[in-house]
Enzyme design. Structure first.
Site, mmCIF file in Angstrom:
data_model
loop_
_atom_site.group_PDB
_atom_site.id
_atom_site.type_symbol
_atom_site.label_atom_id
_atom_site.label_comp_id
_atom_site.label_asym_id
_atom_site.label_seq_id
_atom_site.Cartn_x
_atom_site.Cartn_y
_atom_site.Cartn_z
ATOM 1 N N LYS A 127 18.197 31.951 33.913
ATOM 2 C CA LYS A 127 18.204 32.169 35.364
ATOM 3 C C LYS A 127 17.701 30.923 36.108
ATOM 4 C CE LYS A 127 20.077 36.201 35.161
ATOM 5 N NZ LYS A 127 19.608 37.257 34.347
HETATM 6 C C1 PLP Z 1 19.956 38.752 34.081
HETATM 7 C C2 PLP Z 1 20.448 39.927 34.831
HETATM 8 C C3 PLP Z 1 19.814 41.184 34.750
HETATM 9 C C4 PLP Z 1 18.752 41.521 33.750
HETATM 10 O O1 PLP Z 1 17.629 40.777 33.754
HETATM 11 P P1 PLP Z 1 16.752 40.640 32.408
HETATM 12 O O2 PLP Z 1 15.526 39.957 32.901
HETATM 13 O O3 PLP Z 1 17.546 39.812 31.451
HETATM 14 O O4 PLP Z 1 16.489 42.016 31.894
HETATM 15 C C5 PLP Z 1 20.259 42.202 35.576
HETATM 16 N N1 PLP Z 1 21.292 42.026 36.407
HETATM 17 C C6 PLP Z 1 21.948 40.864 36.489
HETATM 18 C C7 PLP Z 1 23.078 40.742 37.451
HETATM 19 C C8 PLP Z 1 21.575 39.786 35.691
HETATM 20 O O5 PLP Z 1 22.262 38.639 35.758
#
Ligand code: PLP
Length: 376
Positions: A190
């Site tokens: 991210k």
């Molecule tokens: C990364 C992501 C998540 C989940 O987040 P995690 O921290 O990996 O559990 C949820 N929704 C979207 C759109 C994502 O890209």
């Protein structure tokens, strides 16, 4: 082999290690501590929400948001179809049924018109709708003003999946601050990362306190261990929060760097036949978490996104098709879905290009040259 060019790799700033060292030296090696409190405060300030609870993952934040919205087994929850599976899986954790909504073409996110059609039809069938989950995909804000107006009209809580959109804004207001709850992720890919982690944002202090309570095994106030409801182990560690605080010192720079990647690709590739970009409507500020292109074989002389992906892979460059819509996923076959073909078309034609804030201009030039050598 050439050095690998990643899609979106972690980009540490330097101060993270000192903050982690501080956590060690003060012996706050636990899923609570001063860095957890500090990180929560910084996230709330940055997004303009009153409260934030730091959690083990974005998925955990979505799960708690559904519980705190009062979603019950047997309810339906309306979810954007064109997204990552983590947006939808927690709906199943609480025993509810996901109902999928396709995207509109302007932002590639939840189509407000289809949303209202779906709400009317589900209600007419006697269903109870527990929540609505729009997503800001690749950092592009969804049409939140329209979605919030519809949600208000039918009195349905909104859980805003802003996992990809920290730093994005719609008409000056931060993504994650529109809904009853906002969800962030700090997974390794991210825009900022804590290795893994997430947060739940909200303006209702009682509900965010309740999230912290549920995330720490729902332990009642008593000297012994006493429990009146089912809890979860979803809190963020103080070590992980220390990394997050270091990352928050450079969030604006990270947004600027990712937006610069987009500008570069746009300048170099948007003139090529059959290649187009996710353009931002007026007032929509995307953090450009990932730069994505659409490849239209009819205009690109038969070239497909898969040809480009394989050509990049041969040069040790990672790229990836866009999210496969949830209504096309085997695990969600036969779930109710309101579909207009947009998500499927984006999946067929779309490719995510390397977009890390740590890419050099030479890396970007390499990606561009491979793509150009494949186009007519
Ligand atoms: C990364 C992501 C998540 C989940 O987040 P995690 O921290 O990996 O559990 C949820 N929704 C979207 C759109 C994502 O890209």
């Amino acid at each position: 082999m050439n050095k690998k060019i990643w899609l979106s790799s972690p980009h540490m700033e330097g101060s993270e290690l000192e903050l982690v060292k501080d956590a060690f030296e003060s012996n706050w090696i636990a899923p609570l501590g001063p860095h957890v409190d500090g990180f929560e405060q910084e996230l709330a300030n940055y997004t303009g929400t009153r409260h934030a609870a730091a959690l083990s993952a974005g998925t955990a934040a979505l799960h708690l948001a559904l519980i705190l919205s009062g979603v019950q087994p047997g309810d339906e929850v309306i979810c954007q179809s064109f997204t990552f599976s983590a947006s939808a899986n927690p709906i199943v954790y609480v025993g509810a049924t996901p109902v999928f909504i396709d995207s509109e073409r302007d932002t590639w996110n939840m189509d407000p018109t289809l949303l209202e059609t779906a709400i009317k039809e589900r209600l007419a069938k006697g269903k109870k709708i527990g929540a609505i989950i729009p997503v800001h995909l690749y950092g592009m804000p969804a049409k939140m003003e329209e979605i919030m107006a519809i949600a208000k009209k039918y009195e349905i809580p909104v859980i805003e999946d802003a996992a990809e959109a920290l730093g994005s804004k719609l008409h000056g207001k931060a993504c994650g601050s529109f809904g009853n709850f906002g969800v962030l992720s700090f997974n390794g890919n991210k825009i900022i990362t804590t290795s893994g982690g997430g947060a739940l944002l909200g303006n209702d202090g009682e509900l965010i306190s309740k999230a912290r309570f549920l995330a720490s095994q729902a332990r009642d106030a008593a000297p012994h261990y006493q429990h009146s409801q089912i809890g979860y182990n979803y809190r963020m560690s103080n070590i992980v929060a220390a990394i997050g605080r270091g990352q928050m010192t450079v969030i604006d720079a990270r947004v600027a760097e990712r937006r610069k990647n987009f500008e570069y690709y746009y300048k170099e590739l948007s003139g090529l036949p059959g290649i187009s970009f996710q353009e931002a409507p007026e007032g929509y500020f995307s953090n450009r978490w990932l730069t994505t292109i659409l490849v239209d074989p009819a205009e690109a002389g038969g070239l497909t996104r898969e040809t480009i992906r394989l050509a990049l892979e041969k040069e040790n460059i990672e790229s990836r098709p866009l999210w496969k819509p949830m209504h096309l996923q085997p695990v969600f076959a036969n779930h109710p879905a309101y579909v207009n073909g947009v998500g499927e078309e984006l999946f067929d034609k779309g490719l995510c290009l390397p977009s890390g804030s740590n890419l050099s201009e030479a890396d970007l030039a390499k990606v561009v040259s491979v793509i150009k050598s494949n186009t007519a």
